[in-house]
Scaffold this active site. Structure first.
Site, mmCIF file in Angstrom:
data_model
loop_
_atom_site.group_PDB
_atom_site.id
_atom_site.type_symbol
_atom_site.label_atom_id
_atom_site.label_comp_id
_atom_site.label_asym_id
_atom_site.label_seq_id
_atom_site.Cartn_x
_atom_site.Cartn_y
_atom_site.Cartn_z
ATOM 1 N N GLY A 156 13.641 38.194 3.698
ATOM 2 C CA GLY A 156 14.040 38.250 5.116
ATOM 3 C C GLY A 156 12.987 39.034 5.878
ATOM 4 O O GLY A 156 11.824 39.080 5.480
ATOM 5 N N ARG A 157 13.425 39.663 6.958
ATOM 6 C CA ARG A 157 12.459 40.405 7.773
ATOM 7 C C ARG A 157 11.740 41.499 6.988
ATOM 8 O O ARG A 157 10.518 41.612 7.025
ATOM 9 C CB ARG A 157 13.191 41.061 8.955
ATOM 10 C CG ARG A 157 13.605 40.105 10.056
ATOM 11 C CD ARG A 157 14.434 40.847 11.098
ATOM 12 N NE ARG A 157 15.708 41.234 10.521
ATOM 13 C CZ ARG A 157 16.861 40.620 10.779
ATOM 14 N NH1 ARG A 157 16.910 39.650 11.651
ATOM 15 N NH2 ARG A 157 17.978 41.009 10.198
ATOM 16 N N ILE A 158 12.516 42.319 6.282
ATOM 17 C CA ILE A 158 11.899 43.479 5.626
ATOM 18 C C ILE A 158 11.073 43.038 4.410
ATOM 19 O O ILE A 158 9.934 43.487 4.229
ATOM 20 C CB ILE A 158 12.973 44.524 5.246
ATOM 21 C CG1 ILE A 158 13.649 45.059 6.529
ATOM 22 C CG2 ILE A 158 12.351 45.680 4.466
ATOM 23 C CD1 ILE A 158 14.869 45.936 6.294
ATOM 24 N N THR A 236 14.930 49.631 -1.595
ATOM 25 C CA THR A 236 15.170 50.235 -0.273
ATOM 26 C C THR A 236 16.286 49.473 0.454
ATOM 27 O O THR A 236 16.425 49.600 1.666
ATOM 28 C CB THR A 236 13.895 50.161 0.604
ATOM 29 O OG1 THR A 236 13.428 48.814 0.618
ATOM 30 C CG2 THR A 236 12.808 51.080 0.093
ATOM 31 N N SER A 237 17.080 48.672 -0.295
ATOM 32 C CA SER A 237 18.102 47.850 0.378
ATOM 33 C C SER A 237 19.453 48.556 0.365
ATOM 34 O O SER A 237 19.732 49.367 1.255
ATOM 35 C CB SER A 237 18.157 46.456 -0.246
ATOM 36 O OG SER A 237 18.576 46.509 -1.596
ATOM 37 N N ARG A 238 20.254 48.275 -0.654
ATOM 38 C CA ARG A 238 21.522 48.973 -0.822
ATOM 39 C C ARG A 238 21.701 49.244 -2.315
ATOM 40 O O ARG A 238 21.392 48.388 -3.150
ATOM 41 C CB ARG A 238 22.693 48.139 -0.310
ATOM 42 C CG ARG A 238 22.844 48.105 1.208
ATOM 43 C CD ARG A 238 23.268 49.447 1.820
ATOM 44 N NE ARG A 238 23.464 49.383 3.261
ATOM 45 C CZ ARG A 238 22.510 49.659 4.156
ATOM 46 N NH1 ARG A 238 21.310 50.043 3.776
ATOM 47 N NH2 ARG A 238 22.781 49.574 5.449
ATOM 48 N N GLU A 267 26.441 56.594 -2.891
ATOM 49 C CA GLU A 267 25.838 57.656 -2.078
ATOM 50 C C GLU A 267 26.908 58.589 -1.529
ATOM 51 O O GLU A 267 27.962 58.108 -1.128
ATOM 52 C CB GLU A 267 25.053 57.037 -0.917
ATOM 53 C CG GLU A 267 23.821 56.322 -1.413
ATOM 54 C CD GLU A 267 23.006 55.663 -0.305
ATOM 55 O OE1 GLU A 267 23.124 56.074 0.859
ATOM 56 O OE2 GLU A 267 22.237 54.750 -0.621
ATOM 57 N N HIS A 285 17.824 58.057 1.031
ATOM 58 C CA HIS A 285 18.074 56.994 2.021
ATOM 59 C C HIS A 285 17.326 57.262 3.334
ATOM 60 O O HIS A 285 17.944 57.556 4.364
ATOM 61 C CB HIS A 285 19.578 56.816 2.271
ATOM 62 C CG HIS A 285 19.918 55.444 2.797
ATOM 63 N ND1 HIS A 285 21.101 54.814 2.536
ATOM 64 C CD2 HIS A 285 19.214 54.574 3.580
ATOM 65 C CE1 HIS A 285 21.124 53.624 3.127
ATOM 66 N NE2 HIS A 285 19.979 53.457 3.768
#
Ligand code: GLV
Ligand code: GLV
Length: 325
Positions: A156-158, A236-238, A267, A285
């Site tokens: 996607g974008r990232i 770096t997502s979830r 988290e 995060h």
């Protein structure tokens, strides 16, 4: 006018300025901490809109407590913290902050990739502990980045931004996604492969999928076995996209070489097995944590909220069905 909104935690001032201009009451959680669920239920009562964070669990109970609210504007691109179908059922708009954090978050993926491959966190501790006794031929040897293979899970974008930033390092880029990304193929010569092929061939596996039932534990024991022993995982997502216990085991047994993590399954807790490992770089995060990015997220979330209250379409609505009702 006359709107009454709640902000669940202090955000950069330019966002609050927008809200103060458009609303009569703007109440901000005065404590710099996540509200308890009981506090959240109490504070949303009687509000026309709420600006909430990814650390707030926004479910049917919260929507029912917020009777009359028109919008919950999330201060994040990810909105897995929100029960969107429950919002839609009640005609409540949900918005997010896409785009403005793509560069910051993709930069963070690179920061973790570098730190993991070249062992900067681990060697920093070593230096500070006074252990540096001079250059050594075998001291902190790491992995090569230049001309290695980058595997992007979720283009996607990232994911696309991370891939594009690899060009200077002459990396081969593989990506796994349900959709074809022709831009990525054209611009960096990326090749679409299935996830298993990506895991087998990549030196760096960087995760950029949203958290959904289909992506929960997408990467676990079986997937670590497929990865090269010399490979690194970057997330770096979830957190729940990765089975954290299986990751700790894979790192400990040398099934993979290292991991750079910005997100965790529960988290703010971190799997104790990971805490003990030097080949894991653990960030709290911080993907979007630059001054400029957080400011843009604040104004974007506030503008979404204000638009909805004024009867306009919020630019970043994720459940546009509610506008038709
Ligand atoms: C941060 O994790 C976000 O989704 O914005
Ligand atoms: C999120 O912004 C993504 O599409 O990667």
């Amino acid at each position: 006018m006359g709107f009454n909104v709640y902000v669940t935690r202090r955000i950069p001032e330019p966002g609050l300025d927008i809200l103060r201009k458009e609303c009569e009451v703007v109440e901000v959680n005065p404590d710099d901490r996540v509200l308890t669920q009981t506090e959240l239920l109490e504070q949303v009562k009687g509000r026309d809109g709420v600006l909430c964070l990814l650390t707030d669990k926004i479910d049917a109970e919260v929507f029912d407590a917020a009777k009359g609210a028109k919008i919950f504007a999330n201060y994040a691109v990810g909105y897995d913290n929100i029960d969107v179908p429950a919002a839609t059922e009640r005609g409540i708009a949900i918005t997010n902050t896409p785009g403005v954090l793509t560069d910051a978050t993709s930069d963070m993926a690179w920061a973790l990739l570098f730190s993991t491959a070249r062992r900067t966190a681990e060697s920093d501790k070593y230096t500070r502990a006074g252990k540096f006794e001079g250059w050594g031929p075998m001291l902190f040897l790491g992995g090569d980045i230049t001309e290695s293979t980058l595997g992007i899970v979720g283009a996607g974008r990232i994911g696309t931004a991370v891939a594009k930033k690899s060009v200077g390092f002459r990396m081969k880029v593989l990506y796994a996604d349900m959709r074809r990304n022709e831009e990525l193929e054209k611009e960096v010569g990326a090749k679409q492969v299935d996830l298993d092929t990506l895991l087998k061939e990549a030196d760096y596996v960087s995760i950029h999928v949203p958290l959904m039932p289909e992506t929960t534990h997408l990467i676990g024991k079986r997937e670590f076995k497929l990865m090269k022993k010399t490979a690194y995982l970057i997330n770096t997502s979830r957190g729940p996209v990765v089975d954290e216990k299986a990751l700790a085991e894979a790192l400990k047994s040398g099934e993979i070489a290292g991991a750079g993590l910005d997100v965790y399954e529960n988290e703010p807790e971190v799997e104790p097995g990971l805490m003990e490992l030097d080949n894991a770089v653990l960030a709290p995060h911080l993907g979007s944590a630059t001054i400029a990015t957080r400011t843009k997220m604040a104004t974007m979330a506030a503008s979404n909220l204000a638009a909805m209250l004024k009867g306009q379409s919020p630019p970043n609505i994720v459940n546009p069905e509610v506008l038709k009702k």
